[in-house]
Design a protein around this motif. Sequence first.
Motif, PDB file in Angstrom:
ATOM      1  N   MET A  15      35.499  29.887  49.799  1.00 31.38           N
ATOM      2  CA  MET A  15      36.787  29.318  50.029  1.00 31.38           C
ATOM      3  C   MET A  15      37.116  30.113  51.185  1.00 31.38           C
ATOM      4  O   MET A  15      38.420  30.080  51.652  1.00 31.38           O
TER       5      MET A  15
ATOM      6  N   LEU B 119      32.207  31.778  44.725  1.00 30.73           N
ATOM      7  CA  LEU B 119      33.162  30.901  44.936  1.00 30.73           C
ATOM      8  C   LEU B 119      34.149  31.407  45.801  1.00 30.73           C
ATOM      9  O   LEU B 119      34.798  30.755  46.586  1.00 30.73           O
ATOM     10  N   ALA B 120      34.722  32.728  45.817  1.00 27.08           N
ATOM     11  CA  ALA B 120      35.630  33.162  46.789  1.00 27.08           C
ATOM     12  C   ALA B 120      35.124  33.166  48.159  1.00 27.08           C
ATOM     13  O   ALA B 120      35.865  32.941  49.109  1.00 27.08           O
ATOM     14  N   GLU B 121      33.863  33.471  48.489  1.00 29.76           N
ATOM     15  CA  GLU B 121      33.431  33.360  49.804  1.00 29.76           C
ATOM     16  C   GLU B 121      33.390  31.764  50.276  1.00 29.76           C
ATOM     17  O   GLU B 121      33.747  31.678  51.451  1.00 29.76           O
TER      18      GLU B 121
ATOM     19  N   ASP C 138      42.588  27.242  45.974  1.00 26.45           N
ATOM     20  CA  ASP C 138      42.100  28.332  45.232  1.00 26.45           C
ATOM     21  C   ASP C 138      41.401  27.756  43.976  1.00 26.45           C
ATOM     22  O   ASP C 138      41.707  26.464  43.408  1.00 26.45           O
ATOM     23  N   GLY C 139      40.439  28.512  43.528  1.00 26.53           N
ATOM     24  CA  GLY C 139      40.008  28.289  42.323  1.00 26.53           C
ATOM     25  C   GLY C 139      39.959  29.021  41.156  1.00 26.53           C
ATOM     26  O   GLY C 139      40.144  30.373  41.292  1.00 26.53           O
ATOM     27  N   TYR C 140      40.351  28.582  40.041  1.00 17.08           N
ATOM     28  CA  TYR C 140      40.588  29.412  38.705  1.00 17.08           C
ATOM     29  C   TYR C 140      39.734  29.224  37.607  1.00 17.08           C
ATOM     30  O   TYR C 140      39.221  28.207  37.468  1.00 17.08           O
ATOM     31  N   SER C 141      39.296  30.328  37.235  1.00 13.82           N
ATOM     32  CA  SER C 141      38.239  30.239  36.136  1.00 13.82           C
ATOM     33  C   SER C 141      38.197  31.467  35.093  1.00 13.82           C
ATOM     34  O   SER C 141      38.996  32.646  35.561  1.00 13.82           O
TER      35      SER C 141
ATOM     36  N   PRO D 127      31.609  26.038  35.581  1.00 13.44           N
ATOM     37  CA  PRO D 127      31.352  26.647  36.785  1.00 13.44           C
ATOM     38  C   PRO D 127      30.552  26.158  38.175  1.00 13.44           C
ATOM     39  O   PRO D 127      31.029  26.094  39.120  1.00 13.44           O
TER      40      PRO D 127
ATOM     41  N   SER E 169      46.568  41.380  45.302  1.00 15.42           N
ATOM     42  CA  SER E 169      46.471  40.229  44.572  1.00 15.42           C
ATOM     43  C   SER E 169      48.201  39.889  44.150  1.00 15.42           C
ATOM     44  O   SER E 169      48.131  38.763  43.416  1.00 15.42           O
TER      45      SER E 169
ATOM     46  N   LYS F 201      37.820  33.397  51.314  1.00 16.36           N
ATOM     47  CA  LYS F 201      38.604  34.686  51.104  1.00 16.36           C
ATOM     48  C   LYS F 201      37.632  35.867  51.165  1.00 16.36           C
ATOM     49  O   LYS F 201      36.514  36.077  50.652  1.00 16.36           O
ATOM     50  N   LYS F 202      38.132  36.884  51.721  1.00 19.82           N
ATOM     51  CA  LYS F 202      37.412  38.249  52.073  1.00 19.82           C
ATOM     52  C   LYS F 202      38.442  39.264  51.490  1.00 19.82           C
ATOM     53  O   LYS F 202      39.471  39.523  51.634  1.00 19.82           O
ATOM     54  N   VAL F 203      37.390  40.363  51.294  1.00 16.57           N
ATOM     55  CA  VAL F 203      38.344  41.615  51.070  1.00 16.57           C
ATOM     56  C   VAL F 203      38.134  42.559  52.148  1.00 16.57           C
ATOM     57  O   VAL F 203      36.881  43.267  52.384  1.00 16.57           O
TER      58      VAL F 203
ATOM     59  N   PHE G  66      36.452  33.416  34.058  1.00 12.30           N
ATOM     60  CA  PHE G  66      35.285  34.556  34.458  1.00 12.30           C
ATOM     61  C   PHE G  66      34.975  34.638  35.839  1.00 12.30           C
ATOM     62  O   PHE G  66      34.924  33.441  36.414  1.00 12.30           O
ATOM     63  N   PRO G  67      34.459  35.713  36.523  1.00  6.23           N
ATOM     64  CA  PRO G  67      34.194  35.572  37.666  1.00  6.23           C
ATOM     65  C   PRO G  67      33.155  34.745  38.176  1.00  6.23           C
ATOM     66  O   PRO G  67      32.047  34.901  37.602  1.00  6.23           O
TER      67      PRO G  67
END
Lengths: 193, 483
Positions: A64, A60-62, A50-53, A31, A137, A66-68, A55-56
Motif C-alpha cells: 500500500m 501488506l503495508a509495503e 488501508d488494510g486491517y487484520s 490474509p 500511529s 506505507k513506509k517507516v 495479526f501483522p
Amino acid sequence: MRTTIRPKREPKKVAAAPSPVYGLMAQFDGPESLLHAAEKAAEAGYTRMDGYSPFPIEELAETMGKKVNWYPWCIFVGGLTGLATAFFMIYYATVLDYPMVIQGRPYFNWQTSVPIFFELSILLAAFTTVGGLLIGSRLPELYHPVFNVPQFERASQDSFFLCIESRDPQFDRRLTQQFLEGLHPLNIAEVSQ
Amino acid sequence: MASTDPVEYRGDVEYKETLLGPGNTFKTITDRINGIVLSPLPKTPVSILIGLAIAFALLLVFLYAVAQLLIIGIGVWGVNIPVGWGIDIVNFVWWIGIGHAGTLISAILLLMRQEWRTSINRAAEAMTLFAVACAGFYPLFHTGRPWLDYWMVPYPNSLGLWPQFQSPLEWDVWAITTYATVSLLFWLTGLIPDFAALRDQAENVWVKRIYGALALGWRGSAGHWQRYEFAVLILAGLSTPLVVSVHSIVSLDFAAGIVPGWHVTLFPPYFVAGAVFAGFAMVMLLMIPLRHLYGLKDFITLRHFDLMAKVTLATGLIVFYGYMMELFFAWYSGNIFEEAVATNRFFGPYSWSYWALIFCNGLAPQIFWFKSMRQNLWVCFITSLIISVGMWLERWVIIPISLTRDFVPSSWGYYTPTIFDWLTYIGTFGLFFTLFLLFVRVLPLIAGFEMRGLQQKMNEESAHKREVARHGRTEKAPAPAGD
C-alpha cells in the motif's frame, strides 16, 4: 419598530464539504485474499487505503506504499540522548561539582561509568520506541470512522478488511464499489464519518 | 479463516511434536484466550479463587513483616557483623534471576525467531514484572533508613552530595529501574492488539470501555502493524543486552568486593546463566497447572516443555561449570583465603547447604537429557521445584556463607535468619502470586495476535505441503514453523 431587515446570512462557502462517507470497506476471510486485493487496488491506482487484520501481514503495508522513515532515526537519537545525559550527569557530579579521589582513580573514569551509560541509553531508546510508535500511529485515537461498520469488530479477531477512503482522488462511490465487488469479498460496507 | 480440516481442536490432549494443536482457527484461538478473561466474575474457576485467597493471606503476612521492619528496624532480621547481607540479598538476587527468563523468552527468542515462545511469552513477561516487583522491595528496604532511599538518585541537595557513581550498588539503582520500566513497556506494547480483541468481544459496557481505553483505539491498520512490528523488534533488541547487563551488575555487587568467595571474575556470566536457569524452572512451574486448568494443552504443548527443559539443562550445565571453576580458582590461585573458601564449603558448618546445592543444581537437572523425561510433566514440575530451591541455595552459599568466614578468624561468625526474614520471604510469594493470579483473571495470558500469526504460518505450511503432494513440484517454501 425595526425598519431594517437583515438579510439572511449566506451559508459560508467552504472549499469542499467533507464527504459524509469516509470510504468503502470490503471484508475478506483470509490474509491472502486481503493481500491480493491490496495489490489489485494499488495497481488500479488507489493510494489512500488501508488494510486491517488481526495479526501483522507481511508485505501488506509495503504494497500500500506505507513506509517507516523517521522512526528508526528517532530511536537512535533517543539512545544517544540517554548516553549524553548519563555522561553529563556523571561528569558534572564527579569532575565539576564535587570531585573526590576514589581508590586512586581519575575523577571521571569511563570504565566505572559504562553500566550507567548503557542503562540510560537503553531506557531513553525504549521510551522513544514506544513514544514513536504511539505518535507515528496517532494513538490513542479512540474514535475512528471504521468503527462505525458493525462487522469491523471482527478485525481484531479473525477477519480482514480493505478500506478505500473517499479522500482518494480516484474514489467514486459507484466505480469503487464495482471495483471492490470484482475482488470477491465477503461483503462491502459503506463507512460513514 | 475456515479450516477445511474436519478435526476439532482438543485442549485436553497432549501433543508431543507440534507447537499448536490441529483444529484451531483464528476464531477459536481468540475465543478461547479471551473467554478466560471475559467470563463473568462468578464463573472464575474455584482453584483460582483459592489460590488468590492463599496468596492474599501471604500478602498480608508480607505487610505485617514489612511494618515490623519499618517500625523496629533491620534488627528484626538476622543480619549482623560479620554477615551484613543475609537472606534479604539472597532473595533479591533470587527474584531478579527468575525475572530474567521472562525477558529471555519474550526478547531473545524473538530475535532468534524461535516460534515456541509464542504461547508462553505473555505469561513469562508478566512473571518477570511481578518478580522484579518482589525483588525491588529488598534493595529499597534493606537500607536501614528506607525513607532516605532518594539519596541514591542524583538531585541537587543542600548537602552538596552526589551518589557514588563508581559503586555497583548505585549501578543497581539505574539497572533495575531501567529493567522494570523497559519490561513494563514491552509487555504493555505487546498487550495493545489483545486489548483491542477484548474490547471488541466484550459485552458488558464497562468492560468494553476499560479495555477500549487500554487498547488506545487500535484497529489493526497495516501501517500501524508495520511500525508495531518494528517497535517490538527494537524493544526485544534493547531488552536482550539489558537482561545480560542487569544481572551482571547485580553480580558485580559481590564481585567488586574483596571478600573471598565474592571476588570472582566469573560472576557476571555465571549469574546470568543461573538466572535463566532458575527462571525457566519457574516458568515451567507456572505453566503446568495453568494449561491444565484452562484446557490449553494444545497451545502450550509438550514440545514447549521439551524445549524449555533443554534450555534449563543447558544453563544448568553452565552453572555447574561455574561451580567447578570456582574450585579450580581456589586451587590454582595459590591464595590461602580462596582455598579456605573451598574447604569451608566442603567441610564447614554450612557444608550441608553446599552439598544440597550440588545435588539440586548439578545432579537433578541431568534428568532432562532424556526426551521422555523432558516431556513428562511430573518430572518437569518436581525438577523445577528442586532447581528453584537449588538456585536459592546457590545465592545462600555465595552471599552470607562467604561472609561468615572472611580473612581473619577473629572476624568469623555465624548467620541465622530470623522469623521475620522468613515471613518477609514467604510474603513476597504472596505479592507475586496475588499479582500473577489477578493477571491470569483479567488479562489474556497468551498473546492472541501472535498465536493467530502462528496459526497462519501453519496454515501456509500445510497448504504448501498439499500443493507439493498434488503437483509434485516445489514453489517458494515458507520458513518452517515450530523449530
